[in-house]
Enzyme design. Structure first.
Site, short mmCIF file in Angstrom:
data_model
loop_
_atom_site.label_atom_id
_atom_site.label_comp_id
_atom_site.label_asym_id
_atom_site.label_seq_id
_atom_site.Cartn_x
_atom_site.Cartn_y
_atom_site.Cartn_z
CG ASN A 208 -0.23 -0.05 2.51
OD1 ASN A 208 0.50 0.88 2.84
ND2 ASN A 208 -0.39 -1.13 3.26
N PRO A 303 -3.51 -11.49 10.46
CG PRO A 303 -1.53 -11.78 11.67
CD PRO A 303 -2.15 -12.02 10.32
CG PHE A 323 -2.61 5.90 13.39
CD1 PHE A 323 -1.85 5.62 14.51
CD2 PHE A 323 -2.49 7.15 12.79
CE1 PHE A 323 -0.98 6.56 15.04
CE2 PHE A 323 -1.61 8.11 13.31
CZ PHE A 323 -0.86 7.81 14.44
N1 CTP Z 1 -4.01 -2.82 12.08
C1 CTP Z 1 -3.31 -3.88 12.56
N2 CTP Z 1 -3.33 -5.08 11.92
C2 CTP Z 1 -4.07 -5.24 10.80
C3 CTP Z 1 -4.80 -4.14 10.28
C4 CTP Z 1 -4.76 -2.94 10.93
O1 CTP Z 1 -2.62 -3.72 13.59
N3 CTP Z 1 -4.08 -6.41 10.18
C5 CTP Z 1 -3.99 -1.54 12.82
C6 CTP Z 1 -3.34 -0.39 12.12
O2 CTP Z 1 -1.97 -0.29 12.45
C7 CTP Z 1 -4.14 0.79 12.65
C8 CTP Z 1 -5.52 0.20 12.90
O3 CTP Z 1 -5.33 -1.18 13.00
O4 CTP Z 1 -3.66 1.22 13.90
C9 CTP Z 1 -6.55 0.49 11.88
O5 CTP Z 1 -6.08 0.25 10.58
P1 CTP Z 1 -7.03 0.49 9.34
O6 CTP Z 1 -6.33 0.03 8.12
O7 CTP Z 1 -7.59 1.88 9.37
O8 CTP Z 1 -8.24 -0.44 9.71
P2 CTP Z 1 -8.64 -1.87 9.31
O9 CTP Z 1 -8.66 -2.72 10.52
O10 CTP Z 1 -7.81 -2.37 8.19
O11 CTP Z 1 -10.15 -1.65 8.88
P3 CTP Z 1 -10.77 -1.26 7.45
O12 CTP Z 1 -9.76 -1.64 6.41
O13 CTP Z 1 -12.01 -2.07 7.41
O14 CTP Z 1 -11.05 0.21 7.52
#
Ligand code: CTP
Length: 398
Positions: A208, A303, A323
């Protein structure tokens, strides 16, 4: 600045010992007093005369030197400093430290001390990768020893990989951070940063646009307040901050493991843009074009690191900050995310392409806590980081 600080510098026997001469100079430039100790192997790489000339004082070498013992006994020597620094820390010195040997001056000082210790490992890449060294490293870290480097690059032995000693200025920054008298001194913080790369095959991956800029700025801001920072980063564009322990990973699974290894911490800031999915059954061979049509990829869920750690029943960091990268209904989505994941705070931001935030230098965030949503004006990512670090310090120090 290191004015008034006293560093006991143990120089081990490796080719990187020549960089320790520069390290002495840099430390003294910043006002530190440096007492050098040279191991027997160290004398094969740098001379006692050059070490002592740069340090401006005598170099200690021998455990059984009657003259030295009369002047300053080795027990006292191990305790006069604010910090013991081992640079270069060879595989052998690390093994001795991990096992508690005391069969020469350096290892005896390291065992007899109750002063914080920092090591800057330097060795051949195979020695570094060897399970024995990695085992010793884990033991040393769990004993609370700070580790700076090693870096990856060309090595004096002609090989390439991790094992090069950190540069003198990086070691200085780590020492400054360690000795900083900021409010977070004595506290440990974990920061995740950057994107993850999820392999499709050995040459292709899914990623990303995260640059790692916000995570690096947060790591630097926490270190500047005196925290010991463990910085777990995916392959980011922005370099990691200085003065922190950097753990480089590629995939979400590796990031989770590194995060779990870093616990316990007083605060965790999860700024990484972790891939939600990985390719199920990534190929260990390069996928080839075929006349049978296009390859199809199937995905498995990664995870959720923030959620996993936030919901730990034992050893959960007292403050968990996540975040939320959103493109619409930012506060609603982020508030729901905070509840779903179980973290204490969420820093929400709008990453719609028009904002220029993802990959840019500025950020406009809303901090969501128990008390509700608080919008901060758009500002530089460094400033967001400093403001967040100050709030973390308030919360951690309660
Ligand atoms: N995060 C994480 N592990 C993942 C996905 C996300 O630790 N597999 C953490 C990110 O570091 C961030 C938070 O979760 O602090 C939210 O990440 P975000 O990408 O906004 O959310 P998602 O859980 O991926 O939700 P969505 O894609 O449905 O918005």
């Amino acid at each position: 600045m290191l004015a008034g600080k006293h560093i006991l510098l143990i120089i081990g026997g490796g080719i990187a010992a020549f960089k320790s001469l520069d390290l002495i100079r840099r430390l003294r430039e910043r006002g530190a007093e440096v007492t050098p100790v040279l191991t027997r192997a160290g004398t094969e790489f740098v001379t006692p005369l050059s070490v002592s000339a740069l340090a401006g004082k005598k170099v200690f070498q021998d455990l059984f030197d009657l003259g030295d013992e009369a002047e300053m006994g080795h027990i006292q020597l191990s305790r006069v400093a604010d910090l013991l620094v081992v640079a270069p820390a060879t595989a052998d010195l690390m093994a001795k430290m991990a096992q508690g040997h005391a069969n020469d001056l350096a290892s005896t000082l390291l065992l007899a001390t109750d002063t914080p210790v920092m090591i800057a490992p330097a060795m051949n890449v195979r020695m570094w990768d060897h399970p024995a060294t990695q085992r010793n490293l884990d033991l040393l870290k769990s004993d609370g020893i700070a580790v700076v480097g090693p870096n990856e690059g060309d090595m004096a032995c002609g090989e390439f990989g991790p094992g090069r000693m950190a540069e003198p200025l990086e070691i200085v920054a780590a020492i400054e951070a360690k000795l900083a008298d900021g409010p977070l001194k004595g506290k440990r913080a974990l920061v995740t940063s950057g994107p993850t790369h999820e392999p499709i095959d050995p040459v292709r991956y899914i990623a990303n646009r995260s640059s790692g800029a916000q995570g690096s700025a947060i790591g630097a801001a926490l270190a500047a307040l005196g925290a010991e920072v463990i910085f777990v980063t995916g392959p980011a564009d922005v370099p990691p901050p200085e003065g922190v322990t950097v753990i480089k990973v590629e995939t979400a699974k590796q990031m989770l493991e590194a995060v779990q290894d870093a616990l316990p911490v007083d605060a965790g800031v999860f700024a990484a843009a972790v891939a939600d999915w990985r390719v199920d059954g990534a190929s260990d061979r390069k996928l080839k074009k075929s006349k049978d049509g296009l390859p199809s990829l199937s995905f498995a869920e990664n995870p959720d690191i923030l959620k996993t750690v936030s919901q730990m029943t034992k050893g959960r960091p007292p403050l968990m900050v996540g975040f939320a990268a959103e493109t619409n209904d930012v506060v609603d989505h982020a508030t729901a995310k905070r509840n779903r994941k179980g973290c204490d705070w969420i820093v929400a931001n709008d990453v719609s392409p028009g904002t220029g935030i993802m990959g840019g230098t500025e950020n406009a965030v809303t901090l969501i806590t128990d008390a509700g949503a608080e919008s901060w004006p758009r500002m530089g990512k460094d400033e967001v980081a400093r403001k967040l670090a100050a709030r973390i310090a308030d919360a951690v120090l309660g």
